[in-house]
Design a protein around this motif. Structure first.
Motif, PDB file in Angstrom:
ATOM      1  N   LEU A 264       0.830  -1.213   0.000  1.00  0.00           N
ATOM      2  CA  LEU A 264       0.000   0.000   0.000  1.00  0.00           C
ATOM      3  C   LEU A 264       0.858   1.254   0.000  1.00  0.00           C
ATOM      4  O   LEU A 264       1.868   1.329   0.686  1.00  0.00           O
ATOM      5  N   THR A 265       0.446   2.244  -0.787  1.00  0.00           N
ATOM      6  CA  THR A 265       1.076   3.559  -0.725  1.00  0.00           C
ATOM      7  C   THR A 265       0.023   4.569  -0.289  1.00  0.00           C
ATOM      8  O   THR A 265      -1.169   4.397  -0.522  1.00  0.00           O
ATOM      9  N   ALA A 266       0.492   5.610   0.351  1.00  0.00           N
ATOM     10  CA  ALA A 266      -0.407   6.680   0.792  1.00  0.00           C
ATOM     11  C   ALA A 266      -1.022   7.358  -0.429  1.00  0.00           C
ATOM     12  O   ALA A 266      -0.401   7.434  -1.486  1.00  0.00           O
ATOM     13  N   ASN A 267      -2.242   7.834  -0.287  1.00  0.00           N
ATOM     14  CA  ASN A 267      -2.881   8.525  -1.403  1.00  0.00           C
ATOM     15  C   ASN A 267      -2.681  10.041  -1.308  1.00  0.00           C
ATOM     16  O   ASN A 267      -3.299  10.795  -2.032  1.00  0.00           O
ATOM     17  N   VAL A 268      -1.814  10.444  -0.411  1.00  0.00           N
ATOM     18  CA  VAL A 268      -1.453  11.849  -0.232  1.00  0.00           C
ATOM     19  C   VAL A 268       0.072  11.918  -0.304  1.00  0.00           C
ATOM     20  O   VAL A 268       0.759  11.089   0.292  1.00  0.00           O
ATOM     21  N   SER A 269       0.605  12.885  -0.992  1.00  0.00           N
ATOM     22  CA  SER A 269       2.059  12.981  -1.128  1.00  0.00           C
ATOM     23  C   SER A 269       2.713  13.371   0.196  1.00  0.00           C
ATOM     24  O   SER A 269       2.060  13.923   1.090  1.00  0.00           O
ATOM     25  N   TYR A 270       3.992  13.098   0.296  1.00  0.00           N
ATOM     26  CA  TYR A 270       4.701  13.449   1.529  1.00  0.00           C
ATOM     27  C   TYR A 270       4.760  14.959   1.745  1.00  0.00           C
ATOM     28  O   TYR A 270       5.007  15.420   2.849  1.00  0.00           O
ATOM     29  N   TYR A 271       4.515  15.735   0.723  1.00  0.00           N
ATOM     30  CA  TYR A 271       4.453  17.191   0.904  1.00  0.00           C
ATOM     31  C   TYR A 271       3.345  17.567   1.890  1.00  0.00           C
ATOM     32  O   TYR A 271       3.474  18.509   2.661  1.00  0.00           O
ATOM     33  N   PHE A 272       2.247  16.814   1.856  1.00  0.00           N
ATOM     34  CA  PHE A 272       1.124  17.092   2.742  1.00  0.00           C
ATOM     35  C   PHE A 272       1.168  16.271   4.021  1.00  0.00           C
ATOM     36  O   PHE A 272       0.501  16.600   4.993  1.00  0.00           O
TER      37      PHE A 272
END
Length: 91
Positions: free
Chosen positions: A40-48
């Motif tokens: 699984l990957t987050a659906n929000v970038s690490y910027y947020f």
């Protein structure tokens, strides 16, 4: 975690209740109750997902996986010495 950090900075003694034996919630690798699978990957970038006082490492994937998010949360706990405020295995 961020609330606990600010409590400490302002002279308070917080308690972080953690149901498991480790931090990370659904991102914890050993969390059997989590719906987050290994790929699984987050659906929000690490910027947020970064905090203003703690950002992701420079070479992180833009959409972090379970391992990277867990490592990021763990590094936050270590950076701000919050481990002593965590009550593990506590609902």
């Amino acid at each position: 975690m961020t609330a606990a950090k600010y409590c400490v900075e302002n002279g308070l003694t917080p308690t972080i209740f953690e149901r498991s034996h480790t931090i990370g919630g659904l991102w914890a690798p050993e969390n059997k109750r989590s719906a987050a699978w290994d790929g699984l990957t987050a659906n929000v970038s690490y910027y947020f997902m970064s905090f203003s006082d703690h950002t992701y490492p420079e070479k992180s994937p833009i959409f972090s996986g379970k391992t990277e998010v867990f490592a990021f949360l763990t590094s936050y706990i270590k950076k701000f010495d919050l481990e002593k405020y965590i009550s593990y295995n506590t609902e």
